[in-house]
Design a protein around this motif. Structure first.
Motif, PDB file in Angstrom:
ATOM      1  N   UNK A  24       1.046  -1.104   0.431  1.00  0.00           N
ATOM      2  CA  UNK A  24       0.091   0.237   0.166  1.00  0.00           C
ATOM      3  C   UNK A  24       0.856   0.961   0.382  1.00  0.00           C
ATOM      4  N   UNK A  25       0.878   2.209  -0.871  1.00  0.00           N
ATOM      5  CA  UNK A  25       1.540   3.504  -1.346  1.00  0.00           C
ATOM      6  C   UNK A  25       0.789   4.476  -0.396  1.00  0.00           C
ATOM      7  N   UNK A  26       0.747   4.937   0.446  1.00  0.00           N
ATOM      8  CA  UNK A  26       0.126   6.281   0.684  1.00  0.00           C
ATOM      9  C   UNK A  26       0.215   6.959   0.630  1.00  0.00           C
ATOM     10  N   UNK A  27       1.605   7.263   0.149  1.00  0.00           N
ATOM     11  CA  UNK A  27       2.328   8.895  -0.585  1.00  0.00           C
ATOM     12  C   UNK A  27       2.283   9.288   0.679  1.00  0.00           C
ATOM     13  N   UNK A  28       1.525  10.577   1.084  1.00  0.00           N
ATOM     14  CA  UNK A  28       1.116  11.216   2.312  1.00  0.00           C
ATOM     15  C   UNK A  28       0.335   9.559   3.240  1.00  0.00           C
ATOM     16  N   UNK A  29       0.072  10.968   4.781  1.00  0.00           N
ATOM     17  CA  UNK A  29      -0.813  10.503   5.076  1.00  0.00           C
ATOM     18  C   UNK A  29      -2.294  11.372   5.200  1.00  0.00           C
ATOM     19  N   UNK A  30      -2.860  11.018   4.339  1.00  0.00           N
ATOM     20  CA  UNK A  30      -3.994  12.164   4.470  1.00  0.00           C
ATOM     21  C   UNK A  30      -4.934  12.273   5.419  1.00  0.00           C
ATOM     22  N   UNK A  31      -5.290  11.321   5.852  1.00  0.00           N
ATOM     23  CA  UNK A  31      -6.339  12.071   6.833  1.00  0.00           C
ATOM     24  C   UNK A  31      -5.311  13.235   7.967  1.00  0.00           C
ATOM     25  N   UNK A  32      -4.219  12.964   8.602  1.00  0.00           N
ATOM     26  CA  UNK A  32      -3.860  14.448   8.549  1.00  0.00           C
ATOM     27  C   UNK A  32      -3.326  15.792   7.902  1.00  0.00           C
ATOM     28  N   UNK A  33      -3.388  15.704   6.744  1.00  0.00           N
ATOM     29  CA  UNK A  33      -3.904  16.919   6.155  1.00  0.00           C
ATOM     30  C   UNK A  33      -5.531  17.556   5.738  1.00  0.00           C
ATOM     31  N   UNK A  34      -6.885  16.366   6.359  1.00  0.00           N
ATOM     32  CA  UNK A  34      -8.320  16.864   6.583  1.00  0.00           C
ATOM     33  C   UNK A  34      -8.310  17.535   7.827  1.00  0.00           C
ATOM     34  N   UNK A  35      -7.393  17.013   8.551  1.00  0.00           N
ATOM     35  CA  UNK A  35      -7.267  17.200  10.771  1.00  0.00           C
ATOM     36  C   UNK A  35      -6.478  19.093  10.234  1.00  0.00           C
ATOM     37  N   UNK A  36      -5.417  19.708   9.232  1.00  0.00           N
ATOM     38  CA  UNK A  36      -4.839  20.907   8.870  1.00  0.00           C
ATOM     39  C   UNK A  36      -6.334  21.450   8.178  1.00  0.00           C
TER      40      UNK A  36
END
Length: 407
Positions: free
Chosen positions: A131-143
């Protein structure tokens, strides 16, 4: 020899934006070793039909035109209790293709690029899952939620919470979860409780031949003064916020010392908020251009003033590869193995960005030396061959297969 099923949320060609660049090069690398089956989405008809040499070498392929409106995805998310990130990409065609491919072929590894595509991996798949998430997307939405207010803050908070739980579930079942930087990988380890055997950093690289300043001519400049540029997809929220901030907050300070300086926003699909900057505080909005490298060659300084950023910014690597002095915000610099003040300049805020830009514009020797050291660093450490050296092994391709493929 088994085969690989590759799932990605966008057609991985041409490699002309950050996510497509990464998926494109990973796909190419894995094609060196095993037959590849590809399922992906296209954002428009042009993308769905665009030609690429990769196509003829794929064992099979399914491209689905993504047309679901955001409002529909939002309603489905509320009704199902799922993140919008998943309902936006739900597709019976992809599910059917995955099912039929697993039934008809000896797939021993599924490589998933981008979290929303993990929903298509069958629960009973017994092979290797990378699984290549690349980034922690959930953290972006939290920001986004923390920086916002009103209904959208609630929407982003919900998305962050649900996506965080989904990311953890996928991380637990995957053999390996990949991220573009050690900082992103460590954040996911903390959030998931998984160790460094399961969660790994696989960085982004640069096509060093393509981004060779010796092979690119600058645009014909009608601009008499210093040129500062930003490159990126200009309907992406972090990019929009970055250029609005720089144009309105940093450029007035720069123009006091360099009245003829201009700030070019170079990238496709500028939003209305971006287009309105054209002509303001020395700002130029170009929209889509034929060759981004020509603008990079013409630039005196490249800026990356992102206030929210995840992973590694390709725009920064590309500018450094072209030997340009870069002024980046701390979020935009994160994950790049470079030294502040030696390979690029890292700014604390818009005022600091203005100060650093003015300093470099006033000292051309210092600016050139910074760009030269940046170029040398990228050429030494950031080729795709270097960054993807371990990707085959992570997919279960062992040494005998690597040797056989090489022969």
């Amino acid at each position: 020899m088994g085969e690989i099923l590759f799932l990605t949320h966008r057609v991985p060609w041409p490699p002309n934006r950050g996510d497509k660049i990464r998926s494109h090069h990973i796909l190419r690398k894995l094609m060196e070793y095993k037959p590849m089956h590809l399922a992906c989405f296209a954002d428009d008809d042009t993308e769905a039909t665009e030609e690429c040499d990769i196509k003829v070498s794929l064992a099979s392929m399914q491209i689905v035109r993504r047309s679901k409106p955001n409002w529909q995805a939002g309603i489905e998310a509320l009704a199902s209790g799922k993140p919008v990130s998943l309902t936006s990409f739900e597709s019976s065609e992809i599910r059917e293709y995955v099912r039929d491919t697993l039934k008809a072929h000896s797939i021993d590894c599924i490589f998933v690029f981008s979290g929303q595509m993990a929903q298509f991996v069958p629960a009973d798949f017994s092979g290797r899952l990378v699984m290549d998430f690349a980034d922690v997307d959930s953290a972006k939405f939290e920001s986004y939620a923390n920086d916002g207010s009103g209904p959208m803050a609630w929407v982003n908070r919900r998305e962050g919470k649900l996506l965080r739980a989904f990311e953890k579930r996928i991380g637990v079942v995957a053999d390996h979860s990949l991220f573009v930087s050690e900082a992103e990988a460590q954040l996911f380890r903390q959030r998931s409780g998984l160790d460094d055997q399961k969660v790994k950093a696989v960085g982004n690289g640069i096509d060093l031949d393509f981004y060779d300043p010796a092979k690119v001519d600058a645009i014909t400049r009608s601009i008499s003064g210093p040129l500062i540029i930003f490159t990126g997809q200009m309907d992406y929220r972090p990019n929009v916020e970055a250029v609005v901030s720089f144009s309105k907050e940093a450029m007035p300070q720069i123009l006091k010392q360099h009245p003829s300086a201009q700030f070019a926003i170079v990238g496709r699909a500028p939003t209305a908020n971006v287009s309105r900057l054209d002509g303001m505080n020395g700002t130029i909005v170009t929209g889509s251009v034929d060759d981004i490298r020509c603008w990079l060659m013409a630039a005196d300084i490249v800026v990356a003033p992102l206030r929210i950023a995840r992973g590694i910014q390709n725009k920064v690597l590309e500018a450094m590869a072209m030997g340009k002095p870069v002024v980046a915000s701390a979020p935009a610099a994160q994950g790049i193995e470079a030294v502040n003040g030696e390979h690029f300049c890292v700014a604390d805020d818009a005022q600091h960005e203005a100060m650093l830009v003015c300093d470099l514009l006033s000292d051309s020797k210092k600016a050139k030396a910074l760009g030269d050291r940046a170029c040398a660093l990228i050429r030494s450490n950031y080729s795709w061959e270097t960054q993807l050296a371990d990707i085959a092994a992570l997919c279960g391709i062992h040494e005998p297969e690597l040797v056989e493929a090489a022969e």
